[in-house]
Design an enzyme around this catalytic site. Sequence first.
Site, short mmCIF file in Angstrom:
data_model
loop_
_atom_site.label_atom_id
_atom_site.label_comp_id
_atom_site.label_asym_id
_atom_site.label_seq_id
_atom_site.Cartn_x
_atom_site.Cartn_y
_atom_site.Cartn_z
N ARG A 1 -0.43 3.64 -6.49
CA ARG A 1 0.73 3.69 -6.23
C ARG A 1 1.56 3.55 -7.35
O ARG A 1 1.55 2.32 -7.98
CB ARG A 1 1.14 2.67 -5.05
CG ARG A 1 2.60 2.52 -4.50
CD ARG A 1 2.83 1.47 -3.76
NE ARG A 1 1.80 1.71 -2.33
CZ ARG A 1 1.68 0.79 -1.51
NH1 ARG A 1 2.11 -0.47 -1.86
NH2 ARG A 1 0.89 0.79 -0.52
N HIS B 1 -2.34 -1.59 -5.71
CA HIS B 1 -2.26 0.01 -5.56
C HIS B 1 -1.92 0.58 -6.86
O HIS B 1 -2.41 1.49 -7.40
CB HIS B 1 -1.25 0.38 -4.61
CG HIS B 1 -1.91 0.23 -3.39
ND1 HIS B 1 -2.71 1.19 -2.47
CD2 HIS B 1 -1.65 -0.68 -2.29
CE1 HIS B 1 -3.02 0.93 -1.33
NE2 HIS B 1 -2.46 -0.22 -1.10
N ASP C 1 -5.54 1.96 1.26
CA ASP C 1 -5.00 1.90 2.70
C ASP C 1 -5.87 3.04 3.36
O ASP C 1 -5.76 4.40 2.95
CB ASP C 1 -3.75 1.91 2.73
CG ASP C 1 -2.86 0.96 2.15
OD1 ASP C 1 -3.30 -0.20 1.94
OD2 ASP C 1 -1.74 1.18 1.54
N GLU D 1 -3.68 -6.94 6.77
CA GLU D 1 -3.49 -5.50 7.15
C GLU D 1 -4.89 -4.97 7.24
O GLU D 1 -5.64 -4.89 6.27
CB GLU D 1 -2.64 -4.94 5.82
CG GLU D 1 -1.38 -5.49 5.82
CD GLU D 1 -0.69 -4.70 4.42
OE1 GLU D 1 0.60 -5.02 4.41
OE2 GLU D 1 -1.46 -4.48 3.81
N HIS E 1 -6.09 -2.10 4.63
CA HIS E 1 -5.70 -2.33 3.20
C HIS E 1 -7.09 -3.21 2.55
O HIS E 1 -7.55 -4.00 2.97
CB HIS E 1 -4.60 -3.46 2.80
CG HIS E 1 -4.40 -3.56 1.29
ND1 HIS E 1 -3.71 -2.90 0.38
CD2 HIS E 1 -5.02 -4.60 0.42
CE1 HIS E 1 -3.53 -3.23 -0.49
NE2 HIS E 1 -4.49 -4.23 -0.69
#
Length: 227
Positions: free
Chosen positions: A95, A138, A145, A205, A208
């Site tokens: 990311r 990320h 994810d 999460e 994740h």
Amino acid sequence: MKRRLAAIVLAVSLTTLSLVGAGERPPGFADLRAIDPTIRQDIRYATDNNFTRSVVPGYVAPACILAEPVAKALAQVQKALKPQQLGLQVFDCYRPSRAVKFFVAWASEKGKPDPEYYPEFARNTLIAKGYIAARSGHSSGGSIDLTLGKLTPTGFEALDMGTDFDFFDPRSHTRSKAVSAEALANRQLLVKAMQQAGFANYDREWWHFSFRKEPFAGKAFDFDVRE
């Protein structure tokens, strides 16, 4: 007060994160499709099918890019799952750091709860509650994810995980008892498969995971997501 908190979180995070400028993809990263094309990809931030309801900055194409050892470890997970007629589907991989900043700015604005993504909280409380962060693994290519599904003759059937990806709610905590026994068992199946290949789950999460031996830990890259 909430805006001030977001600024403090960002400032503290940047003191412990080495920022790398935008530009060409550096050596050491790989396209997941080149490592294992059998892993399904549903890169949400390259579309408007995500909690911001817009394409996220830095996502030029719906591609999964990871640090190469991370991609290879993920391929090991896929290989181990195949005899059970199970497989992986990824939602987000590397990311860009500008996307992380975009999320923080988005979450600093006022907004009502969204029944699809954050039904219990106002948008500008998501940072304080820990659902939006100013730094992300990320951005080093070491986090991912994903979800788990059945491999069928016609493709892929996602398993019941109790919530969707990026559902900002306590029900998304990996060991939440507010989901069905089936969903809880599926989450644990995913966690176990990922742990065996060297990944650790973030317990707030279920989707994740971070690679324990990621090669670029502590760095944040900002090149575009493109194949």
